[in-house]
Scaffold this motif. Structure first.
Motif, PDB file in Angstrom:
ATOM      1  N   LEU B  25      10.699  -2.572   3.339  1.00 23.00           N
ATOM      2  CA  LEU B  25      11.050  -3.826   2.663  1.00 23.00           C
ATOM      3  C   LEU B  25       9.918  -4.848   2.641  1.00 23.00           C
ATOM      4  CD1 LEU B  25      14.707  -4.347   3.942  1.00 23.00           C
ATOM      5  CD2 LEU B  25      13.950  -3.380   1.768  1.00 23.00           C
ATOM      6  N   TRP B  26       9.141  -4.950   3.722  1.00 22.23           N
ATOM      7  CA  TRP B  26       8.168  -6.035   3.726  1.00 22.23           C
ATOM      8  C   TRP B  26       6.869  -5.769   4.499  1.00 22.23           C
ATOM      9  CZ3 TRP B  26       5.552  -9.808   6.520  1.00 22.23           C
ATOM     10  CH2 TRP B  26       5.050 -10.868   5.742  1.00 22.23           C
ATOM     11  N   PHE B  27       6.943  -5.080   5.620  1.00 20.59           N
ATOM     12  CA  PHE B  27       5.823  -5.104   6.564  1.00 20.59           C
ATOM     13  C   PHE B  27       4.670  -4.156   6.238  1.00 20.59           C
ATOM     14  CE2 PHE B  27       9.171  -7.173   8.884  1.00 20.59           C
ATOM     15  CZ  PHE B  27       8.504  -8.187   9.541  1.00 20.59           C
ATOM     16  N   ASN B  28       4.793  -3.335   5.223  1.00 17.23           N
ATOM     17  CA  ASN B  28       3.701  -2.412   4.914  1.00 17.23           C
ATOM     18  C   ASN B  28       2.579  -3.128   4.167  1.00 17.23           C
ATOM     19  OD1 ASN B  28       2.240  -0.017   4.707  1.00 17.23           O
ATOM     20  ND2 ASN B  28       3.227   0.548   2.763  1.00 17.23           N
ATOM     21  N   ARG B  29       1.921  -4.016   4.832  1.00 18.04           N
ATOM     22  CA  ARG B  29       0.800  -4.758   4.260  1.00 18.04           C
ATOM     23  C   ARG B  29      -0.157  -5.179   5.368  1.00 18.04           C
ATOM     24  NH1 ARG B  29       3.870  -9.557   1.419  1.00 18.04           N
ATOM     25  NH2 ARG B  29       5.264  -7.877   0.841  1.00 18.04           N
ATOM     26  N   ALA B  30      -1.357  -5.556   4.977  1.00 21.22           N
ATOM     27  CA  ALA B  30      -2.374  -5.913   5.973  1.00 21.22           C
ATOM     28  C   ALA B  30      -2.436  -7.415   6.215  1.00 21.22           C
ATOM     29  CB  ALA B  30      -3.743  -5.408   5.513  1.00 21.22           C
ATOM     30  N   GLU B  31      -1.955  -8.194   5.253  1.00 21.22           N
ATOM     31  CA  GLU B  31      -1.976  -9.657   5.388  1.00 21.22           C
ATOM     32  C   GLU B  31      -0.686 -10.237   4.796  1.00 21.22           C
ATOM     33  OE1 GLU B  31      -6.359 -11.343   5.115  1.00 21.22           O
ATOM     34  OE2 GLU B  31      -5.926 -10.060   3.377  1.00 21.22           O
ATOM     35  N   PRO B  32      -0.273 -11.452   5.122  1.00 22.46           N
ATOM     36  CA  PRO B  32      -0.897 -12.389   6.076  1.00 22.46           C
ATOM     37  C   PRO B  32      -0.584 -12.018   7.527  1.00 22.46           C
ATOM     38  CG  PRO B  32       1.150 -13.307   5.233  1.00 22.46           C
ATOM     39  CD  PRO B  32       0.949 -12.006   4.513  1.00 22.46           C
ATOM     40  N   ALA B  33      -1.458 -12.413   8.418  1.00 22.91           N
ATOM     41  CA  ALA B  33      -1.299 -12.070   9.828  1.00 22.91           C
ATOM     42  C   ALA B  33      -0.053 -12.729  10.429  1.00 22.91           C
ATOM     43  CB  ALA B  33      -2.538 -12.509  10.599  1.00 22.91           C
ATOM     44  N   ILE B  34       0.591 -11.981  11.323  1.00 19.37           N
ATOM     45  CA  ILE B  34       1.732 -12.535  12.081  1.00 19.37           C
ATOM     46  C   ILE B  34       1.313 -12.520  13.551  1.00 19.37           C
ATOM     47  CG2 ILE B  34       4.170 -12.262  12.666  1.00 19.37           C
ATOM     48  CD1 ILE B  34       4.470 -10.626  10.077  1.00 19.37           C
ATOM     49  N   LEU B  35       1.305 -13.688  14.164  1.00 22.97           N
ATOM     50  CA  LEU B  35       0.811 -13.833  15.549  1.00 22.97           C
ATOM     51  C   LEU B  35      -0.574 -13.184  15.691  1.00 22.97           C
ATOM     52  CD1 LEU B  35       4.091 -13.026  17.565  1.00 22.97           C
ATOM     53  CD2 LEU B  35       3.160 -15.276  17.005  1.00 22.97           C
ATOM     54  N   GLY B  36      -1.371 -13.308  14.670  1.00 27.72           N
ATOM     55  CA  GLY B  36      -2.737 -12.784  14.704  1.00 27.72           C
ATOM     56  C   GLY B  36      -2.857 -11.307  14.378  1.00 27.72           C
TER      57      GLY B  36
END
Lengths: 365, 74
Positions: B25-36
């Protein structure tokens, strides 16, 4: 003295000490078949945790996973997901297997199949398949041993001799120590592995990038396709990820060496607690994957074989190589796997008297 | 037994769903960073920590509801 000779000396000492520990600690419990194969169903949550940990987290976790991350990108995360799905499933399945095992005296997967389906022929067939699978599994891990030695000693030692020596040590440890000896060795091996992976996880980013934030930022901006799916090969997309996680996660307990852990537990509560706490082990995999991702940038100008990434980095940061190598070589092969192999060969009287109906009823205990 | 079974099935669905649906749904990406951290990486750091919490809840429900093998002393 050559630093590598010192490393080799430490490794040899570590291997001998851990082998002795396994033999010494497991001989007494291994006087009967049930003691040798499943420690008389007497392991508590901690030892079962270490035992299953060592079944699941082998040389592949240490070497192959970093290599997978380095060569194939974000698809590597399937390996984090798959075991946790299996643990959730095992919360119910393993206690059920344990109850049936205790009731009908099962000590192997072949016993279980034979008893449940009332077919000795099927049991023998499963035992045969188990032995075949275990040969491949032992071979895979012996290959891992070869990869470690080849990088460490740069071809100065005959690989075949080293692998044969590793196998002989392993066989002795299994023959005399049984599953209890294997569990004791697992605890030592896992602690060493935690130390070495934690060290690599911290030292590699700090040494090559200054801090974790810089490393992650560079990965996201310079090689975004290498840390997401489908990765550099273009083949490991989301549909691959979903089907692989479902297939391997739900099929996890079909692996004979993992299935048998159910019999070693002291009871259902032990196995349920294990299911609760095993997912923490997956963080070790995340740490290894981090090292693999870091290697994408570190070896950007001169690609290296994926399986050698961890050892090459450990050698570059030479003072931690000892930890890494000892943790890998103290158990060149998962000895409990070999335990299963011998158990599979041993064809005990198949418990044909087991009543399927009674067996189902016992699940409701 | 029934309550513990439902809790277990819910636990399996939750763990499997979190692992699968997050990247889909969402997390298959390199950016934007979450908690670095890159999002996909962040997700696979988070879920191995959430997963024991889910199974811990299942364990407590199972114990209270008398799940499989509860009567066996170990």
């Amino acid at each position: 003295m050559d630093p590598m000779q010192i490393v080799l000396g430490v490794v040899l000492l570590g291997v001998l000490l851990v082998t002795w520990l396994g033999i010494q600690g497991g001989t007494k419990a291994s006087r009967t078949l049930e003691g040798w194969v499943v420690n008389n169903r007497g392991m508590g949550p901690v030892m079962t945790w270490f035992l299953l940990g060592t079944e699941v987290y082998t040389a592949f976790t240490f070497l192959g996973l970093a290599g997978f991350a380095y060569a194939r990108g974000g698809g590597v995360f399937y390996n984090v997901a798959t075991n946790d799905v299996g643990y959730a499933l095992g919360f119910f399945v393993l206690p059920a297997v344990w109850l049936l095992g205790r009731r009908f005296g099962f000590v192997t997967q072949a016993d279980f199949i034979s008893g449940r389906y009332q077919s000795r022929a099927l049991g023998i067939f499963v035992a045969f398949c188990t032995a075949l699978i275990m040969i491949a599994y032992v071979d895979l891990n012996i290959e891992g041993l070869g990869a470690v030695i080849s990088v460490l000693l740069e071809g100065r030692v005959d690989l075949t001799e080293a692998e044969v020596l590793g196998f002989v040590i392993l066989t002795l440890a299994v023959f005399f120590g049984g599953i209890k000896g294997s569990a004791l060795q697992s605890a030592v091996k896992d602690i060493l592995m935690f130390v070495s992976i934690a060290t690599l996880f911290v030292v590699v980013p700090l040494t090559y990038f200054g801090d974790f934030g810089t490393m992650f930022q560079r990965l996201a901006t310079e090689v975004p396709a290498r840390i997401t799916m489908p990765g550099p090969t273009g083949k490991l997309g989301l549909s691959w990820f979903v089907t692989t996680v479902l297939l391997t996660g739900f099929g996890q307990w079909m692996w004979p060496q993992w299935f048998n852990v159910a019999y070693t537990g002291r009871g259902p509560r032990t196995l349920k607690l294990q299911a609760v706490f095993m997912p923490f082990y997956q963080l070790v995999k995340v740490a290894v994957i981090t090292v693999g991702f870091a290697a994408i940038l570190i070896f950007a100008s001169h690609p290296v074989p994926g399986n050698n990434v961890v050892m090459l980095l450990a050698k570059l940061i030479a003072n931690i190589a000892v930890f890494v190598v000892v943790s890998l070589l103290t158990r060149p092969v998962d000895t409990s796997v070999t335990d299963r192999f011998f158990a599979a060969i041993y064809t005990r009287g198949a418990p044909l008297a087991a009543e399927p109906v009674a067996a189902r009823a016992s699940l409701a205990e | 037994m029934k309550t513990s079974m439902i809790a277990w099935i819910a636990g399996v669905v939750a763990v499997t769903g979190l692992y699968i649906l997050g990247p889909v749904l969402w997390f298959n990406r390199a950016e934007p960073a979450i908690l670095g951290m890159p999002p996909l990486y962040f997700w696979f750091v988070l879920i191995p920590i959430v997963s024991p919490a889910i199974l811990g809840a299942v364990y407590l429900i199972d114990r209270r509801a008398g799940g499989i093998g509860t009567g066996v002393r170990d």
